[in-house]
Design a protein around this motif. Structure first.
Motif, PDB file in Angstrom:
ATOM      1  N   PHE A  45       0.840  -1.197   0.000  1.00 26.14           N
ATOM      2  CA  PHE A  45       0.000   0.000   0.000  1.00 26.14           C
ATOM      3  C   PHE A  45       0.871   1.242   0.000  1.00 26.14           C
ATOM      4  CE2 PHE A  45       0.710  -0.697   4.456  1.00 26.14           C
ATOM      5  CZ  PHE A  45       0.884   0.581   4.956  1.00 26.14           C
ATOM      6  N   MET A  78       2.067   4.893   1.225  1.00 28.75           N
ATOM      7  CA  MET A  78       2.104   5.696   2.444  1.00 28.75           C
ATOM      8  C   MET A  78       1.508   7.063   2.142  1.00 28.75           C
ATOM      9  SD  MET A  78       3.658   4.129   5.039  1.00 28.75           S
ATOM     10  CE  MET A  78       4.387   5.385   6.087  1.00 28.75           C
ATOM     11  N   ILE A 100       4.922  -5.687   8.087  1.00 31.30           N
ATOM     12  CA  ILE A 100       4.922  -4.934   9.345  1.00 31.30           C
ATOM     13  C   ILE A 100       4.222  -5.759  10.420  1.00 31.30           C
ATOM     14  CG2 ILE A 100       4.089  -2.837  10.490  1.00 31.30           C
ATOM     15  CD1 ILE A 100       4.349  -1.422   7.756  1.00 31.30           C
ATOM     16  N   ASP A 121       8.970   2.229   8.499  1.00 30.27           N
ATOM     17  CA  ASP A 121       8.235   1.880   9.705  1.00 30.27           C
ATOM     18  C   ASP A 121       9.181   1.903  10.908  1.00 30.27           C
ATOM     19  OD1 ASP A 121       5.434   0.623  10.604  1.00 30.27           O
ATOM     20  OD2 ASP A 121       7.052  -0.161  11.835  1.00 30.27           O
ATOM     21  N   GLU A 122       8.932   2.836  11.814  1.00 27.13           N
ATOM     22  CA  GLU A 122       9.832   3.054  12.951  1.00 27.13           C
ATOM     23  C   GLU A 122       9.976   1.811  13.816  1.00 27.13           C
ATOM     24  OE1 GLU A 122      11.767   5.497  13.783  1.00 27.13           O
ATOM     25  OE2 GLU A 122      11.172   6.762  12.090  1.00 27.13           O
ATOM     26  N   GLU A 123       8.864   1.122  14.019  1.00 28.03           N
ATOM     27  CA  GLU A 123       8.922  -0.025  14.924  1.00 28.03           C
ATOM     28  C   GLU A 123       9.662  -1.196  14.285  1.00 28.03           C
ATOM     29  OE1 GLU A 123       4.935  -0.394  16.579  1.00 28.03           O
ATOM     30  OE2 GLU A 123       4.974   1.795  16.589  1.00 28.03           O
ATOM     31  N   GLN A 179      -1.107   3.972   9.972  1.00 34.78           N
ATOM     32  CA  GLN A 179       0.278   3.517   9.809  1.00 34.78           C
ATOM     33  C   GLN A 179       1.257   4.696   9.916  1.00 34.78           C
ATOM     34  OE1 GLN A 179       2.110   0.731   9.324  1.00 34.78           O
ATOM     35  NE2 GLN A 179       3.949   1.907   8.819  1.00 34.78           N
ATOM     36  N   ALA A 211       4.357   8.135  17.630  1.00 34.15           N
ATOM     37  CA  ALA A 211       4.352   6.683  17.388  1.00 34.15           C
ATOM     38  C   ALA A 211       2.932   6.255  17.050  1.00 34.15           C
ATOM     39  CB  ALA A 211       4.855   5.935  18.620  1.00 34.15           C
ATOM     40  N   LYS A 212       2.796   5.024  16.549  1.00 29.33           N
ATOM     41  CA  LYS A 212       1.471   4.510  16.221  1.00 29.33           C
ATOM     42  C   LYS A 212       0.645   4.360  17.494  1.00 29.33           C
ATOM     43  CE  LYS A 212       3.355   1.533  12.713  1.00 29.33           C
ATOM     44  NZ  LYS A 212       3.874   0.170  12.608  1.00 29.33           N
ATOM     45  N   ARG A 264      -1.813   2.328  19.650  1.00 31.35           N
ATOM     46  CA  ARG A 264      -2.220   0.926  19.731  1.00 31.35           C
ATOM     47  C   ARG A 264      -3.281   0.712  20.783  1.00 31.35           C
ATOM     48  NH1 ARG A 264       1.189  -2.403  17.191  1.00 31.35           N
ATOM     49  NH2 ARG A 264       3.049  -1.393  16.372  1.00 31.35           N
TER      50      ARG A 264
END
Lengths: 320, 338
Positions: A58, A60, A74, A110-112, B196, B218-219, B221
């Motif tokens: 997808f 961003m 992710i 993606d930071e995580e 996202q 941050a995301k 959750r």
């Protein structure tokens, strides 16, 4: 927290990707790999660490027009982290027709995912017999070579010495910096292919820009590499804005870039890498005392104008 | 001198072998779903660890019967674990991961997100009654207070439907991008999703008026509604961001409350007290705190350790349980007098 290394395995249909994956999964190398595949049935090995997925790409919403990522990755990486300690590294297999960019971009944006994993290398399996035909009719085959850090040039037993030389030459035209391993039935040494470390960036330093055959126009090559270097130090105040502008204007055409740059009064090497419009740079380990402080940068992409790139790179040289 | 964390005088800690995925209060007992595939049952007079999944537990929720927990694994199974340790299968989805689970004691519904399908159980059924397919993988699930309406987030928006009705119509809420966790207001008047790219997107129903809440590093959750849905607390920032949902336009053109931060660590979990206006916070550095909404006064419940992954109040609001990535579980008991 130590980051888990990730290898992305690509290759056009029939090149031998599944053979390589099976080899990795069955050989006794003392490492445990979590493997993310698209077609579980093809592997034929039952293993708790094989994860089946559908490639879900997808866009961003970050204003970057070519920034697509893989949402499924992710989620899967987040889930795999629950099994921390059960595996040492991750391998992601892409489908034969996939563009590798969204996978790589996932590890940039993606930071995580970035906090937990690091992209180790893109490994592309290439069929020595069919490569020339594929390059003529498939956009994806060419991109898979362009994005590679490591190329497994497979089925060398099925071609003549001359055909093999041609295949090598074409790969080099597209991607001047990937490491090439020639194999039969994908019998590569696992440690030549996996966990090469840090996107194999040191490889950039080994390239002799003058040796690149940029004048070889025998085939109408779409994607090419341009490698630039400077013995003189680079001014960070010019270099970063230059790269940012270049990637924002030509990011669609620049598939990958990698550079190791010497800044004045900086004992550490500045390492930069990019995929399309995404850039990431940091000062990493020291220049070795016996190492010339030569700055190098490699671009792989379409419509690259070597002269213009060279001139604009040279304009970044620090003035005393 | 710093005061000792409250859990030491008003509660206890338990150490588990794996990270905590989710917590569920079953009356006075606590069920802890663990990343290694086991469930720890911790009740008055009985404590046991039951092996439930071959691999990791990815999701869990209390069963509507109030005395068992439902777990979903990356082995494709949905299972139910009763307080006495009895394990039964509710469904098997082969190699698919069971990414999210929610339930409602009010309607008896249990809903699992399995790849692109929302699978529904009802009235204690031992097998799914039906499922709803979507064109992309489900990001999150949420039920309203009555458990009658379900919000499902996915790529390019969210969908609202009646989960207990097999032929339910669908309300499409469109917005480009990847929508992860989602939450529906108790009165089903709002659906909010986490993006996202970080930040929240929302729709006011039935008009589908869109709202957008940005600025999260941050995301998000974790979401939690205060009593009667007046406030929505959200994770994903160094402070708890608490949006007002009073008045007819909800949070539109209003400022949120910004509460309870601890220097630069991200808040990972939020949980409103079931009746009062206190908000429990789980922090990325492993601390747990309690803040009062009206003046922001904060109490330290537990000291930093590993990142907090679950935070749940008991139904009567007397106990608060929390768990972290390393397997620490804490239970704060407000009825203990020091």
């Amino acid at each position: 927290m130590s980051r888990i290394p990730v290898t992305v395995l690509t290759g056009y249909l029939g090149a031998g990707k599944t053979t390589l994956l099976n080899r990795i999964l069955t050989e006794d190398h003392g490492r445990r790999y979590a493997v993310i595949v698209n077609e579980f049935g093809e592997i034929g090995i039952d293993n708790d660490l094989i994860v089946d997925t559908d490639e879900e790409v997808f866009e961003m919403n970050n204003g970057c027009i070519c920034c697509t990522v893989r949402g499924d990755l992710i989620r899967i990486i987040e889930g795999l982290m629950r099994r921390k300690g059960k595996f040492d590294a991750i391998i992601i297999e892409t489908t034969g027709l996939a563009d590798p960019a969204p996978v790589i971009q996932t590890f940039f944006v993606d930071e995580e995912v970035r906090a937990r994993t690091m992209l180790d290398a893109v490994v592309t399996v290439v069929d020595a017999k069919n490569i020339l035909a594929r390059l003529d009719d498939s956009h994806e085959a060419e991109e898979q070579i362009a994005f590679a850090d490591v190329i497994v040039l497979n089925k060398t037993d099925l071609v003549t010495a001359d055909e093999l030389e041609k295949a090598r030459g074409h790969i080099r035209l597209i991607n001047a910096q990937a490491r090439i391993h020639e194999t039969q039935r994908c019998a590569a040494r696992i440690d030549d292919v996996l966990e090469r470390g840090a996107f194999d960036l040191d490889r950039v330093l080994e390239i002799e820009p003058n040796l690149l055959g940029e004048d070889d126009h025998e085939h109408d090559q779409n994607i090419t590499s341009v490698s630039l270097s400077s013995e003189r130090e680079i001014d960070p105040k010019r270099f970063m804005p230059w790269l940012r502008e270049l990637t924002s204007k030509q990011g669609k055409d620049i598939l990958r870039l990698k550079g190791i740059i010497a800044f004045p009064d900086e004992p550490k090497r500045f390492v930069v890498q990019g995929v399309h419009m995404l850039l990431e740079g940091d000062v990493q380990k020291d220049w070795r005392p016996d190492q010339a402080r030569t700055s190098r940068i490699v671009f792989i992409g379409r419509n690259l104008d070597r002269t213009a790139l060279q001139q604009s790179f040279e304009a970044c040289i620090a003035r005393p | 001198m710093m005061d000792a964390p409250l859990v030491e005088s008003h509660g206890r800690r338990v150490t588990c072998d794996d990270g905590v995925v989710e917590l569920a209060w079953l009356g006075d007992s606590l069920a802890v779903a663990l990343a290694g595939g086991a469930v720890r049952l911790d009740g008055p007079g009985s404590k046991k660890v039951v092996a439930v999944h071959r691999r990791a537990i990815l999701s869990a929720c209390a069963h509507p019967d109030g005395c068992s927990i439902v777990t979903g694994g990356d082995d494709g199974f949905v299972r139910r674990v009763a307080l006495d340790g009895d394990v039964s299968d509710l469904g098997c989805f082969d190699r698919k991961w069971v990414h999210a689970l929610i339930s409602s004691a009010e309607s008896g519904a249990v809903v699992a997100a399995v790849g692109r399908e929302a699978v529904v159980w009802s009235g204690g059924s031992a097998k799914p009654i039906h499922s709803f397919a979507f064109s992309s993988t489900i990001g999150g699930l949420s039920l309203d207070a009555k458990g009658k309406r379900l919000a499902v987030s996915h790529y390019n928006g969210a969908t609202v439907l009646y989960p207990l009705v097999a032929a339910s119509g669908r309300v499409r809420l469109d917005r480009a991008g990847s929508h992860l966790a989602c939450v529906m207001s108790p009165d089903s008047g709002y659906v909010i999703t986490a993006l996202q790219e970080t930040g929240l997107h929302g729709w006011k129903l039935p008009a589908k008026t869109q709202l957008s809440m940005n600025g999260y590093p941050a995301k998000t959750r974790s979401f939690s509604w205060s009593h009667r849905g007046r406030w929505l607390a959200t994770s994903g920032s160094v402070n708890a961001i608490v949006w007002p949902f009073t008045g007819k336009n909800g949070p539109m053109e209003k400022e949120p409350l910004v509460l309870g931060g601890r220097s630069d660590t991200i808040i990972t979990q939020v949980a409103f007290h079931p009746t009062g206006e206190h908000l429990a916070l789980g922090h990325g550095d492993g601390a747990v705190s309690l803040v009062r909404l009206d003046d922001g006064a904060a109490l330290l419940i537990d000291a930093p350790d590993q990142s907090i992954t679950a935070l749940r109040w008991s139904k009567d609001g007397k106990k608060l349980a929390y768990g972290d990535e390393g397997g620490r579980v804490g239970i704060l008991d407000m009825s203990i007098r020091a």
